[in-house]
Design a protein around this motif. Structure first.
Motif, PDB file in Angstrom:
ATOM      1  N   VAL A  49      42.717  38.004  24.578  1.00  0.00           N
ATOM      2  CA  VAL A  49      41.969  37.090  25.448  1.00  0.00           C
ATOM      3  C   VAL A  49      42.080  37.537  26.904  1.00  0.00           C
ATOM      4  O   VAL A  49      41.087  37.507  27.649  1.00  0.00           O
ATOM      5  CB  VAL A  49      42.483  35.641  25.283  1.00  0.00           C
ATOM      6  N   ALA A  50      43.281  37.972  27.302  1.00  0.00           N
ATOM      7  CA  ALA A  50      43.472  38.462  28.676  1.00  0.00           C
ATOM      8  C   ALA A  50      42.615  39.690  28.936  1.00  0.00           C
ATOM      9  O   ALA A  50      41.998  39.820  30.006  1.00  0.00           O
ATOM     10  CB  ALA A  50      44.945  38.785  28.912  1.00  0.00           C
ATOM     11  N   VAL A  51      42.561  40.591  27.962  1.00  0.00           N
ATOM     12  CA  VAL A  51      41.716  41.784  28.082  1.00  0.00           C
ATOM     13  C   VAL A  51      40.255  41.369  28.245  1.00  0.00           C
ATOM     14  O   VAL A  51      39.525  41.910  29.086  1.00  0.00           O
ATOM     15  CB  VAL A  51      41.877  42.702  26.845  1.00  0.00           C
ATOM     16  N   GLY A  52      39.814  40.398  27.451  1.00  0.00           N
ATOM     17  CA  GLY A  52      38.431  39.918  27.536  1.00  0.00           C
ATOM     18  C   GLY A  52      38.105  39.350  28.908  1.00  0.00           C
ATOM     19  O   GLY A  52      37.050  39.648  29.485  1.00  0.00           O
ATOM     20  N   ILE A  53      38.997  38.552  29.458  1.00  0.00           N
ATOM     21  CA  ILE A  53      38.777  37.938  30.777  1.00  0.00           C
ATOM     22  C   ILE A  53      38.730  39.010  31.870  1.00  0.00           C
ATOM     23  O   ILE A  53      37.877  38.972  32.769  1.00  0.00           O
ATOM     24  CB  ILE A  53      39.885  36.905  31.079  1.00  0.00           C
ATOM     25  N   ILE A  54      39.643  39.976  31.783  1.00  0.00           N
ATOM     26  CA  ILE A  54      39.700  41.055  32.793  1.00  0.00           C
ATOM     27  C   ILE A  54      38.419  41.879  32.773  1.00  0.00           C
ATOM     28  O   ILE A  54      37.804  42.144  33.810  1.00  0.00           O
ATOM     29  CB  ILE A  54      40.933  41.951  32.555  1.00  0.00           C
ATOM     30  N   PHE A  55      37.991  42.287  31.573  1.00  0.00           N
ATOM     31  CA  PHE A  55      36.790  43.121  31.473  1.00  0.00           C
ATOM     32  C   PHE A  55      35.518  42.340  31.774  1.00  0.00           C
ATOM     33  O   PHE A  55      34.532  42.917  32.229  1.00  0.00           O
ATOM     34  CB  PHE A  55      36.712  43.786  30.100  1.00  0.00           C
ATOM     35  N   LYS A  56      35.548  41.039  31.544  1.00  0.00           N
ATOM     36  CA  LYS A  56      34.411  40.211  31.930  1.00  0.00           C
ATOM     37  C   LYS A  56      34.226  40.261  33.444  1.00  0.00           C
ATOM     38  O   LYS A  56      33.093  40.343  33.948  1.00  0.00           O
ATOM     39  CB  LYS A  56      34.637  38.766  31.469  1.00  0.00           C
ATOM     40  N   ALA A  57      35.348  40.242  34.165  1.00  0.00           N
ATOM     41  CA  ALA A  57      35.282  40.349  35.631  1.00  0.00           C
ATOM     42  C   ALA A  57      34.877  41.757  36.056  1.00  0.00           C
ATOM     43  O   ALA A  57      34.060  41.938  36.969  1.00  0.00           O
ATOM     44  CB  ALA A  57      36.637  39.977  36.227  1.00  0.00           C
ATOM     45  N   LEU A  58      35.431  42.770  35.377  1.00  0.00           N
ATOM     46  CA  LEU A  58      35.113  44.162  35.728  1.00  0.00           C
ATOM     47  C   LEU A  58      33.642  44.495  35.476  1.00  0.00           C
ATOM     48  O   LEU A  58      33.063  45.338  36.166  1.00  0.00           O
ATOM     49  CB  LEU A  58      35.990  45.116  34.917  1.00  0.00           C
TER      50      LEU A  58
END
Length: 285
Positions: free
Chosen positions: A112-121
């Motif tokens: 989930v953290a990876v998803g949130i980070i890449f959503k921002a990126l």
């Protein structure tokens, strides 16, 4: 003799108890409740109506299609890229221990953290990815907002995160190959590519098969990364079977969502078991 047989049988009890309690009982209950309209106050038997309704949903067909595309893409790229990374990390480079730790890092981060980070990126105007492309004069696309691109963008992130486990499995498989095969091949004048095709790939088939099965099943039942990055959108562009089931459950259609879980289980089983049997038949004995 009978005492010894009884004594040995008792060792199966803990495993059987766990299997029955955490697998068989939930599976039977899911099958039962998929035939009902239920909530937390009670249930009404409705037969196969939930399954009929689920198959009438256009979103289900989209979800199955997206799940298959997602599974094939993530499985194929994980398999190919991780093999060459593992090949590099099992060579005679001096810093391979440090590099193995770096490769394994993505697996330590929550999905989930990876998803949130890449959503921002991947934000179309503020994301670091498009900002970097602007520097070299390229107008970056809307990675997660474009219906034709969103599923592939999420799949790329899934590949990045899943490479670590696949690489570790391949490293174990490659290192288990007897070195005398390579020595004999070099004596016969075999070059690097000949050794790769005729020794490394066939003898690491067991590791390869494990990665295919794990990655393909993982792709079919993927949910957390997709939900964190797109929520199934835009529209139904990244909706997969699991996200459709979750949406039905969130809307209060518990029986319908349970039927969806049964359908997803059957779809995965119908694909996974023949695939595993076929892959095992191709292994080098």
């Amino acid at each position: 003799m009978n005492k010894k047989k009884t004594y040995s049988t008792w060792f199966l009890v803990p495993a059987m108890a766990i299997f029955i309690i955490f697998f068989m009982v939930p599976m039977v209950l899911s099958l039962f409740f998929s035939l009902t309209v239920w909530n937390f106050n009670g249930f009404t038997f409705c037969g196969l109506d939930n399954f009929v309704m689920f198959f009438k949903e256009a979103s289900l067909r989209i979800g199955i299609r997206n799940s298959l595309i997602y599974a094939v893409l993530t499985c194929g790229f994980k398999l190919t890229i991780s093999f060459f990374i593992a090949l590099f990390l099992t060579s005679k480079i001096k810093t391979k221990t440090i590099q193995r730790s770096i490769v394994f890092f993505p697996n330590l981060v929550s999905t989930v953290a990876v998803g949130i980070i890449f959503k921002a990126l991947m934000h179309p105007s503020k994301g670091l990815l498009n900002k970097a492309l602007e520097v070299i004069g390229i107008n970056g696309p809307d990675w997660l907002g474009n219906v034709n691109l969103a599923l592939f963008s999420v799949a790329a992130v899934d590949v990045w995160k899943g490479l670590s486990i696949a690489t570790v499995i391949f490293i174990a498989g490659i290192q288990s190959i007897d070195k005398t095969y390579y020595e004999a091949a070099m004596v016969d004048g075999a070059n690097f590519w000949q050794r790769l095709v005729n020794i490394t790939i066939p003898l690491s088939r067991s590791a390869m098969n494990s990665i295919i099965i794990l990655s393909f099943i993982g792709g079919l039942r993927s949910f957390d990364l997709i939900w964190a990055m797109t929520g199934g959108g835009p529209g139904f562009a990244t909706d997969v079977m699991a996200s459709i089931i979750y949406k039905q459950y969130a809307a209060g259609y518990y029986g319908l969502s349970t039927a969806g879980n049964v359908i997803m289980f059957v779809v995965i089983a119908v694909i996974a078991f023949p695939l595993q049997k076929w892959l095992l038949s191709k292994e080098v004995e």
